[in-house]
Design an enzyme around this catalytic site. Structure first.
Site, PDB file in Angstrom:
ATOM      1  N   ASP A 118      46.363  17.798   7.103  1.00  0.00           N
ATOM      2  CA  ASP A 118      47.665  18.276   6.940  1.00  0.00           C
ATOM      3  C   ASP A 118      48.130  18.096   5.362  1.00  0.00           C
ATOM      4  O   ASP A 118      49.317  18.182   5.005  1.00  0.00           O
ATOM      5  CB  ASP A 118      48.716  17.356   7.640  1.00  0.00           C
ATOM      6  CG  ASP A 118      48.627  18.044   9.154  1.00  0.00           C
ATOM      7  OD1 ASP A 118      48.202  19.302   9.233  1.00  0.00           O
ATOM      8  OD2 ASP A 118      48.948  17.425  10.075  1.00  0.00           O
ATOM      9  N   TRP A 126       7.027  -6.292  -8.807  1.00  0.00           N
ATOM     10  CA  TRP A 126       5.850  -6.906  -8.341  1.00  0.00           C
ATOM     11  C   TRP A 126       6.083  -8.646  -8.440  1.00  0.00           C
ATOM     12  O   TRP A 126       6.538  -8.945  -9.652  1.00  0.00           O
ATOM     13  CB  TRP A 126       4.634  -6.822  -8.861  1.00  0.00           C
ATOM     14  CG  TRP A 126       3.490  -7.503  -8.355  1.00  0.00           C
ATOM     15  CD1 TRP A 126       3.143  -7.644  -7.185  1.00  0.00           C
ATOM     16  CD2 TRP A 126       2.633  -8.444  -9.356  1.00  0.00           C
ATOM     17  NE1 TRP A 126       2.011  -8.709  -7.148  1.00  0.00           N
ATOM     18  CE2 TRP A 126       1.989  -9.303  -8.384  1.00  0.00           C
ATOM     19  CE3 TRP A 126       2.780  -8.834 -10.528  1.00  0.00           C
ATOM     20  CZ2 TRP A 126       0.956 -10.063  -8.749  1.00  0.00           C
ATOM     21  CZ3 TRP A 126       2.210  -9.914 -11.146  1.00  0.00           C
ATOM     22  CH2 TRP A 126       1.135 -10.244 -10.182  1.00  0.00           C
ATOM     23  N   ASP A 185      -8.941 -13.662   3.432  1.00  0.00           N
ATOM     24  CA  ASP A 185      -8.373 -12.593   2.590  1.00  0.00           C
ATOM     25  C   ASP A 185      -9.584 -11.764   1.855  1.00  0.00           C
ATOM     26  O   ASP A 185     -10.739 -11.476   2.448  1.00  0.00           O
ATOM     27  CB  ASP A 185      -7.532 -13.113   1.404  1.00  0.00           C
ATOM     28  CG  ASP A 185      -6.348 -12.543   1.114  1.00  0.00           C
ATOM     29  OD1 ASP A 185      -6.319 -11.455   0.316  1.00  0.00           O
ATOM     30  OD2 ASP A 185      -5.289 -12.666   1.662  1.00  0.00           O
ATOM     31  N   ASP A 186      -9.087 -10.858   1.001  1.00  0.00           N
ATOM     32  CA  ASP A 186      -9.809  -9.809   0.430  1.00  0.00           C
ATOM     33  C   ASP A 186     -11.294 -10.216  -0.031  1.00  0.00           C
ATOM     34  O   ASP A 186     -11.251 -11.522  -0.629  1.00  0.00           O
ATOM     35  CB  ASP A 186      -9.028  -9.438  -0.677  1.00  0.00           C
ATOM     36  CG  ASP A 186      -9.489  -7.924  -1.415  1.00  0.00           C
ATOM     37  OD1 ASP A 186     -10.487  -7.579  -0.835  1.00  0.00           O
ATOM     38  OD2 ASP A 186      -8.886  -7.377  -2.390  1.00  0.00           O
ATOM     39  N   TRP A 204      -2.435  -7.054   6.998  1.00  0.00           N
ATOM     40  CA  TRP A 204      -2.492  -5.553   6.591  1.00  0.00           C
ATOM     41  C   TRP A 204      -1.906  -5.479   5.139  1.00  0.00           C
ATOM     42  O   TRP A 204      -0.617  -5.312   4.956  1.00  0.00           O
ATOM     43  CB  TRP A 204      -1.787  -4.619   7.670  1.00  0.00           C
ATOM     44  CG  TRP A 204      -1.834  -3.426   7.458  1.00  0.00           C
ATOM     45  CD1 TRP A 204      -1.463  -2.458   6.450  1.00  0.00           C
ATOM     46  CD2 TRP A 204      -2.503  -2.371   8.293  1.00  0.00           C
ATOM     47  NE1 TRP A 204      -1.872  -1.026   6.645  1.00  0.00           N
ATOM     48  CE2 TRP A 204      -2.372  -1.056   7.941  1.00  0.00           C
ATOM     49  CE3 TRP A 204      -3.189  -2.431   9.539  1.00  0.00           C
ATOM     50  CZ2 TRP A 204      -2.737   0.200   8.467  1.00  0.00           C
ATOM     51  CZ3 TRP A 204      -3.491  -1.312  10.396  1.00  0.00           C
ATOM     52  CH2 TRP A 204      -3.379  -0.208   9.856  1.00  0.00           C
ATOM     53  N   ASP A 205      -2.651  -5.018   4.277  1.00  0.00           N
ATOM     54  CA  ASP A 205      -2.341  -4.977   2.808  1.00  0.00           C
ATOM     55  C   ASP A 205      -2.175  -3.598   2.372  1.00  0.00           C
ATOM     56  O   ASP A 205      -2.840  -2.606   2.994  1.00  0.00           O
ATOM     57  CB  ASP A 205      -3.338  -5.805   2.052  1.00  0.00           C
ATOM     58  CG  ASP A 205      -2.603  -6.213   0.557  1.00  0.00           C
ATOM     59  OD1 ASP A 205      -1.611  -6.051   0.445  1.00  0.00           O
ATOM     60  OD2 ASP A 205      -3.080  -7.278  -0.068  1.00  0.00           O
ATOM     61  N   MET A 206      -1.512  -3.285   1.355  1.00  0.00           N
ATOM     62  CA  MET A 206      -1.423  -1.920   0.571  1.00  0.00           C
ATOM     63  C   MET A 206      -1.129  -2.343  -0.699  1.00  0.00           C
ATOM     64  O   MET A 206       0.007  -2.407  -1.051  1.00  0.00           O
ATOM     65  CB  MET A 206      -0.184  -1.500   1.406  1.00  0.00           C
ATOM     66  CG  MET A 206      -0.066   0.052   1.061  1.00  0.00           C
ATOM     67  SD  MET A 206       0.951   0.225  -0.369  1.00  0.00           S
ATOM     68  CE  MET A 206       1.346   2.132  -0.037  1.00  0.00           C
ATOM     69  N   ASN A 207      -2.159  -1.941  -1.685  1.00  0.00           N
ATOM     70  CA  ASN A 207      -1.853  -2.405  -3.064  1.00  0.00           C
ATOM     71  C   ASN A 207      -1.768  -1.512  -4.059  1.00  0.00           C
ATOM     72  O   ASN A 207      -2.126  -1.818  -5.429  1.00  0.00           O
ATOM     73  CB  ASN A 207      -3.317  -3.453  -3.362  1.00  0.00           C
ATOM     74  CG  ASN A 207      -3.098  -4.723  -2.594  1.00  0.00           C
ATOM     75  OD1 ASN A 207      -1.973  -5.324  -2.889  1.00  0.00           O
ATOM     76  ND2 ASN A 207      -4.017  -5.205  -1.924  1.00  0.00           N
ATOM     77  N   CYS A 233       2.024  -6.552   4.385  1.00  0.00           N
ATOM     78  CA  CYS A 233       1.913  -7.064   2.988  1.00  0.00           C
ATOM     79  C   CYS A 233       1.724  -5.744   2.339  1.00  0.00           C
ATOM     80  O   CYS A 233       1.094  -4.811   2.505  1.00  0.00           O
ATOM     81  CB  CYS A 233       0.610  -8.006   3.050  1.00  0.00           C
ATOM     82  SG  CYS A 233       0.322  -8.479   1.343  1.00  0.00           S
ATOM     83  N   ASP A 284       3.672 -12.032  -3.823  1.00  0.00           N
ATOM     84  CA  ASP A 284       2.790 -12.852  -4.358  1.00  0.00           C
ATOM     85  C   ASP A 284       3.029 -13.882  -5.209  1.00  0.00           C
ATOM     86  O   ASP A 284       2.346 -14.755  -5.624  1.00  0.00           O
ATOM     87  CB  ASP A 284       1.756 -11.704  -5.232  1.00  0.00           C
ATOM     88  CG  ASP A 284       0.794 -10.973  -4.484  1.00  0.00           C
ATOM     89  OD1 ASP A 284       0.803 -11.356  -3.226  1.00  0.00           O
ATOM     90  OD2 ASP A 284       0.456  -9.955  -4.934  1.00  0.00           O
TER      91      ASP A 284
END
Ligand code: DGJ
Length: 730
Positions: free
Chosen positions: A53, A200, A367-368, A478-481, A527, A549
């Site tokens: 209105d 990072w 790890d890796d 489960w990593d993703m770099n 991760c 990290d």
């Protein structure tokens, strides 16, 4: 909890225990936002807040100035092209190349429960507890697009969960250029915008700035939710603290590209939107196909940031995390990354396991570097076969050896990636994300696999599953770099290239869903180069995520403070690591490193065989503390007492049991001061009428004294000192 529709007033009212959310249908059937705030017993008079209105009036009263109306109306779900020049949620291109879309109400349904979202993480009702969902249908009849705006509430939560479903009811494809999940149009209150920003090894630092005229964003176009910005934004009334002030927050249940944006308009209204980032996004919606957006969690708090945090923590613990580990004590683990990097073999791991067992550690995580020819970070991703030069007899032999030492076994993967130097890439170069003819950009000497291809998802799934079937493995990291570049898929047709980033994330979700379905007892920790994909989406699959990290105890204070702003402490992967710290070179005491890591899932990230006898004794003591406080930290209410980011001297947080029977307070003196006296720390969330005893002493305190008066913390000598105080109700 209830969702009602007041037909006479044309208002939907969603009521949680403490909060109301009101939506109105204007005369012209535009769907408008009325209210999100403290609970209202009824919605009478609320319709006026749509301002229909008020000049420039609704189109029926002022057709000649419809554009002015569109640019001022508080839309629930704004679209582009019809006069609203503020940030839209939806942009659609027709086969003819036009980009106009205008949604009007056509119907609604209020349903018991909350439907899941196919292929996407989503909040869910607790067994036996009530939930309700409102689905408002609106349409642009001209282009044949239907949109369903979904709102869900749970009986034990003050959050409102929003998402949107689009359906193409036309005879031609529609090109969705942008489809965000939620919008909130509010009047400005000189808001500040709170976001989490970083990099990072420096993730999720709290950042506040004035939400002044113009647009302010938090976003990612990196393919993941990212270290740099977080899929979260909150508007705060001026001076908001942990306990006071109003907070309007949005948090995205999604792990890929996102946009969170606040815009202050010419009329001093503020619009906050959130959803999949439109940059690089386009979805072809063929006739009768539908598209489902991910969810946005909306939280209102009238008691500052603390209440917002606890609402989110409870929502995620109660309605998002599915893992059987959610309410279980997680094993104290030791991870060999900072201990050995790529230089390890079975003997080294067995030696770590032996000393770890003696100290009370329960799991070894390899790890890796255990597969292919991976002795550095420049090869073998994709070749998920055990390197028998390092691990003779393969995984079964190693796992048995570790188990013989008395520890369970966990393993690292980076399933979404491929190294240019790998058998997988040599066999299937087209499986990497790339634009044919261009040399793709490497990052950490690797490419991203094209998870929009079903055969790639199948391959990756089988590689991981085969390893997990081969030995007794209890945990996966489960990593993703790396983040995205060269967005192109050799699989998708040209007109669907814009679907790649979202299809990729759907592929990640499918992979993790398949994994936890086949291995329901697996403890999964996500991760991404530390905390580069720490978001509510990933929590649907894994109950914990590696926070950063950066394991330096002081750096972690800010990272864990920002993370705990939104996430329960039970989600935050936190470990004690060696000194000087590998990232920042700082030395902190073993005790302080332990106290800070006890604020998360707790574990070790160092070569225990190199610790002194005294340090090994400290590990034992820290593990005793973990067993003592672990349940409380995992299940309790989190209170931020002090932030060294603000005061530059000390940090303090508390976890109180939901039944107020105990509380544990962690105090870190970051910097020592000259000639300072004891500091008064006020506790929160206790039973004011009860008496509490400080554990390890005969000292007793009234709950009110602890909360309103405080407890004295003596200064300690030196920087980076800490204390943990445990109060038990008598
Ligand atoms: C990044 C992770 O955050 C580290 O913990 C470690 O797993 C390395 N990747 C291994 O490459």
């Amino acid at each position: 909890m209830s969702i009602t529709f007041d037909k006479a007033a044309n208002i939907f009212q969603l009521n949680t225990k403490a909060v109301s959310y009101l939506i109105g249908i204007a005369d012209e059937k535009y769907i408008g936002h009325i209210y999100f705030g403290k609970k209202l017993d009824n919605c009478q008079g609320g319709y006026a807040l749509l301002r229909t209105d008020e000049k420039p009036f609704v189109p029926s009263k002022n057709e000649r100035d419809k554009a002015a109306f569109a640019d001022a109306f508080p839309y629930e779900y704004p679209t582009s092209g019809a006069g609203d020049y503020r940030e839209p949620c939806l942009s659609v291109r027709t086969a003819q190349g036009c980009r106009i879309c205008e949604l009007v109400y056509t119907g609604h349904e209020i349903i018991d429960g909350k439907p899941g979202l196919y292929g996407l993480p989503s909040t869910f009702p607790k067994e036996g507890a009530a939930a309700q969902t409102l689905e408002i249908t609106c349409e642009d009849a001209y282009i044949g697009l239907k949109a369903v705006l979904c709102y869900s509430i749970f009986e034990d939560s003050d959050a409102v969960i929003r998402s949107v479903r689009l359906i193409n009811e036309s005879k031609e494809p529609l090109y969705i250029e942008r489809v965000l999940s939620a919008c909130m149009d509010m009047d400005d209150e000189s808001f500040e915008m709170l976001t989490l920003t970083g990099s990072w090894a420096r993730e999720r630092h709290m950042t506040r700035c004035p939400a002044a005229y113009g647009k302010h964003t938090a976003s990612s176009v990196r393919g993941c939710s990212s270290h740099q910005e977080h899929p979260f934004a909150a508007l705060l009334t001026p001076g908001t603290t942990q306990d006071t002030g109003e907070v309007y927050a949005m948090h995205f249940v999604y792990s890929g590209n996102f946009l969170a944006l606040c815009q202050k308009s010419q009329y001093e209204s503020v619009r906050m939107v959130m959803g999949i980032h439109p940059e690089g996004f386009e979805w072809v919606l063929d006739p009768w196909e539908s598209f489902q957006t991910p969810e946005v969690v909306c939280v209102y708090s009238d008691q500052g940031l603390g209440k917002m945090s606890r609402t989110l923590h409870d929502l995620y613990r109660g309605h998002l995390i599915r893992s059987p580990y959610l309410h279980k004590k997680r094993p104290v683990l030791i991870n060999n990354w900072e201990a050995t990097y790529f230089e390890f073999d079975s003997d080294k791991l067995a030696a770590i396991a032996k000393d770890a067992k003696e100290a009370g550690i329960e799991m070894l995580v390899m790890d890796d570097g255990w597969f292919g020819k991976r002795n550095l970070d420049d090869s073998s991703l994709g070749d998920w076969t055990v390197n028998e030069e390092k691990l003779p007899g393969g995984l079964p032999a190693l796992v048995e050896r570790v188990k013989a030492e008395g520890l369970s076994f966990g393993i690292w993967f980076e399933p979404e990636m491929v190294s240019p130097d790998s058998d997988l890439f040599r066999a299937h170069p087209d499986w990497a994300i790339q634009v044919p003819g261009r040399i793709p950009t490497q990052s950490r000497a690797q490419y991203v696999l094209d998870l929009s291809r079903p055969e790639v998802v199948d391959y990756v799934c089988e590689c991981v599953a085969k390893i997990l079937r081969s030995a007794d493995i209890s945990y996966v990291k489960w990593d993703m770099n790396r983040q995205f570049t060269d967005l192109g898929s050799t699989f998708l047709p040209p007109k669907r290239q814009g679907e790649l980033p979202h299809r990729y994330i759907l592929g990640v979700y499918e992979l993790q869903e398949r994994l936890i379905t086949e291995f329901p007892d697996l403890l999964l920790e996500n991760c991404a180069s530390g905390g580069g994909r720490f978001d509510p989406g990933m929590l649907y699959y894994s109950p914990q995520i590696w926070c950063s990290d950066d394991t330096d105890a002081v750096e972690r204070l800010a990272i864990q403070e920002g993370t705990a702003l939104l996430y329960p402490l039970s989600c935050m992967g936190a470990h004690v690591s060696a000194c000087p710290n590998h990232i920042v070179g700082r030395s902190t005491s073993f005790e302080t490193r332990g106290h800070v890591a006890l604020g998360g899932t707790f574990g070790y990230e160092l070569d225990i065989t190199k610790l002194s006898v005294e340090e090994k004794e400290m590990v034992k003591k820290q593990i005793v503390l973990y067993h003592q406080y672990g349940n409380l930290v995992r299940e309790g209410d989190y209170y931020r007492i002090a932030s060294w980011q603000e005061n530059h001297r000390y940090d303090c947080w508390e976890v109180a049991a939901k039944d107020q029977s105990e509380a544990v307070v962690t105090y870190v003196q970051v910097l020592a001061g000259a000639n300072v006296r004891s500091r008064k720390i006020r506790l929160k969330g206790l039973d004011g009428k009860a008496m509490y005893r400080l554990e390890g002493t005969e000292k007793t305190f009234g709950g009110q004294v602890l909360m309103y008066g405080g407890v004295l913390i003596e200064p300690q000598e030196g920087d980076y000192r800490s204390k943990v105080l445990h109060f038990i109700r008598m």
